[in-house]
Design an enzyme around this catalytic site. Structure first.
Site, mmCIF file in Angstrom:
data_model
loop_
_atom_site.group_PDB
_atom_site.id
_atom_site.type_symbol
_atom_site.label_atom_id
_atom_site.label_comp_id
_atom_site.label_asym_id
_atom_site.label_seq_id
_atom_site.Cartn_x
_atom_site.Cartn_y
_atom_site.Cartn_z
ATOM 1 N N ASP A 1 -1.201 -6.182 -0.033
ATOM 2 C CA ASP A 1 -1.521 -5.572 1.265
ATOM 3 C C ASP A 1 -3.017 -5.353 1.448
ATOM 4 O O ASP A 1 -3.685 -4.852 0.532
ATOM 5 C CB ASP A 1 -0.900 -4.168 1.329
ATOM 6 C CG ASP A 1 0.469 -4.164 1.965
ATOM 7 O OD1 ASP A 1 0.861 -5.180 2.571
ATOM 8 O OD2 ASP A 1 1.149 -3.121 1.851
ATOM 9 N N LYS B 1 -0.994 -9.504 3.059
ATOM 10 C CA LYS B 1 -0.191 -8.961 4.161
ATOM 11 C C LYS B 1 -1.093 -8.051 4.996
ATOM 12 O O LYS B 1 -1.828 -7.234 4.450
ATOM 13 C CB LYS B 1 1.027 -8.194 3.625
ATOM 14 C CG LYS B 1 1.832 -7.491 4.728
ATOM 15 C CD LYS B 1 3.256 -7.156 4.305
ATOM 16 C CE LYS B 1 3.439 -5.932 3.466
ATOM 17 N NZ LYS B 1 3.035 -4.658 4.107
ATOM 18 N N GLU C 1 -1.068 -5.556 8.538
ATOM 19 C CA GLU C 1 -0.269 -4.908 9.579
ATOM 20 C C GLU C 1 -0.880 -5.205 10.937
ATOM 21 O O GLU C 1 -2.102 -5.133 11.107
ATOM 22 C CB GLU C 1 -0.246 -3.388 9.353
ATOM 23 C CG GLU C 1 0.490 -3.001 8.088
ATOM 24 C CD GLU C 1 0.650 -1.499 7.929
ATOM 25 O OE1 GLU C 1 0.398 -0.743 8.900
ATOM 26 O OE2 GLU C 1 1.036 -1.083 6.819
ATOM 27 N N GLU D 1 9.547 -4.293 9.976
ATOM 28 C CA GLU D 1 10.009 -2.996 9.470
ATOM 29 C C GLU D 1 10.581 -2.151 10.604
ATOM 30 O O GLU D 1 9.936 -1.968 11.650
ATOM 31 C CB GLU D 1 8.845 -2.249 8.790
ATOM 32 C CG GLU D 1 9.264 -0.862 8.299
ATOM 33 C CD GLU D 1 8.287 -0.193 7.351
ATOM 34 O OE1 GLU D 1 7.252 -0.801 6.981
ATOM 35 O OE2 GLU D 1 8.568 0.964 6.981
ATOM 36 N N ASP E 1 0.833 -1.205 0.000
ATOM 37 C CA ASP E 1 0.000 0.000 0.000
ATOM 38 C C ASP E 1 0.868 1.256 0.000
ATOM 39 O O ASP E 1 0.362 2.375 -0.038
ATOM 40 C CB ASP E 1 -1.031 -0.010 1.147
ATOM 41 C CG ASP E 1 -0.401 -0.073 2.517
ATOM 42 O OD1 ASP E 1 0.837 -0.167 2.606
ATOM 43 O OD2 ASP E 1 -1.157 -0.014 3.514
ATOM 44 N N SER E 2 2.202 1.060 -0.029
ATOM 45 C CA SER E 2 3.118 2.174 -0.313
ATOM 46 C C SER E 2 2.758 2.814 -1.650
ATOM 47 O O SER E 2 3.190 3.936 -1.929
ATOM 48 C CB SER E 2 4.567 1.669 -0.353
ATOM 49 O OG SER E 2 4.687 0.582 -1.245
HETATM 50 O O1 KIV Z 1 3.587 -1.124 1.504
HETATM 51 C C1 KIV Z 1 4.759 -1.475 1.341
HETATM 52 O O2 KIV Z 1 5.388 -1.267 0.299
HETATM 53 C C2 KIV Z 1 5.425 -2.150 2.440
HETATM 54 C C3 KIV Z 1 6.915 -2.043 2.460
HETATM 55 C C4 KIV Z 1 7.326 -1.059 3.493
HETATM 56 C C5 KIV Z 1 7.564 -3.322 2.682
HETATM 57 O O3 KIV Z 1 4.808 -2.707 3.293
#
Ligand code: KIV
Length: 266
Positions: free
Chosen positions: A84, A112, A114, A181, A45-46
């Protein structure tokens, strides 16, 4: 099924061979990363920051993630694809299951999320239904407003103990992978030793089972001009993007990246 599976990654951990992961958001870069030998593609989600220009990942929607996951899937050549779950799309168990289903339908092989030990039950439920989960721990960017900024986590004894205990609980609950992270390198090494599943680091030192970077960061591109200490610009010394991607894979595999200067102490 991709060529790289959760079993492949488990074997790499057991053999002590480093795992290479990189973010990807579109078909062309997904293909280039695969050709360079990247084993895991992360639709992070970056993308809210590097593609959309937001100052955090919070505005990213599930539809954004599904769109980019489908794009990456079309360029993928055998890598394992992780997508994500964006901010608040896992607010309830029901929502976690339906958001994960949407990303798996779009082409992800793993989601993924968090969080910390509180994810144990959703992880069990997802694993029972065929969805492997990578848990993103330490600095969790979706919680930036609670954390008070993008800061290194796990520096105090109490915080380190908690992070270690949470990682072990999530391993027990059936998580398929942990992404750490911005945690002190020594703590990341201890966690990596304490769990059976692969641990991938970003700003977590050299002793995790593998590494991940944000694609734009490792290509030396930055909107804000602020470059985190754990980033290396792999375009330096290369004359093409393909060269930079290959250099990243080479340096992770031969353990020259990350160097001590890319990590944090307690
Ligand atoms: O969203 C993302 O790109 C991430 C990276 C910080 C690994 O979670």
């Amino acid at each position: 099924m991709p060529d790289v599976t959760v079993s492949t990654l488990l074997k790499l951990k057991q053999k002590g061979e480093k795992i290479t992961m990189l973010t990807a958001y579109d078909a062309t870069f997904a293909q280039a990363a695969c050709e360079a030998g990247v084993e895991v593609l992360l639709i992070g989600d970056s993308l809210g920051m590097v593609l959309q220009g937001h100052d955090s990942t919070l505005p990213v929607t599930l539809a954004d993630m599904a769109y980019h996951t489908a794009s990456v899937k079309r360029g993928n050549q055998g890598a394992l694809i992780i997508a994500d779950l964006p901010f608040m799309t896992n607010a309830t168990l029901e929502q976690t299951l339906s958001s994960s289903a949407e990303l798996m339908r779009a082409g992800a092989h793993m989601v993924k999320i968090e969080g910390a030990a509180w994810l144990a039950e959703p992880i069990r439920q997802l694993a029972d239904r065929g969805v492997p989960v990578c848990v993103h721990m330490g600095l969790t960017p979706q919680a930036v407003n609670v954390l008070g900024g993008y800061k290194v986590q796990g520096r105090s004894d109490t915080a380190a103990r908690q992070l270690r205990a949470d990682a072990m609980a999530l391993d027990q609950a059936g998580a398929a992978m942990i992404l750490l992270e911005c945690v002190p390198s020594e703590l990341a090494a201890e966690i990596t030793q304490s769990v059976k599943i692969p641990v991938i680091g970003i700003g977590a030192g050299s002793d995790t089972d593998g590494q991940v970077l944000v694609l734009h960061d490792m290509l030396g591109l930055s909107l804000s001009g602020r470059v985190p200490r754990f980033v290396k610009n792999f375009m330096e010394g290369q004359n093409s993007i393909k060269g930079a991607l290959a250099a990243y894979v080479h340096e992770v595999k031969n353990r020259s990246f990350p160097a001590a200067e890319h990590g944090f102490s307690a």
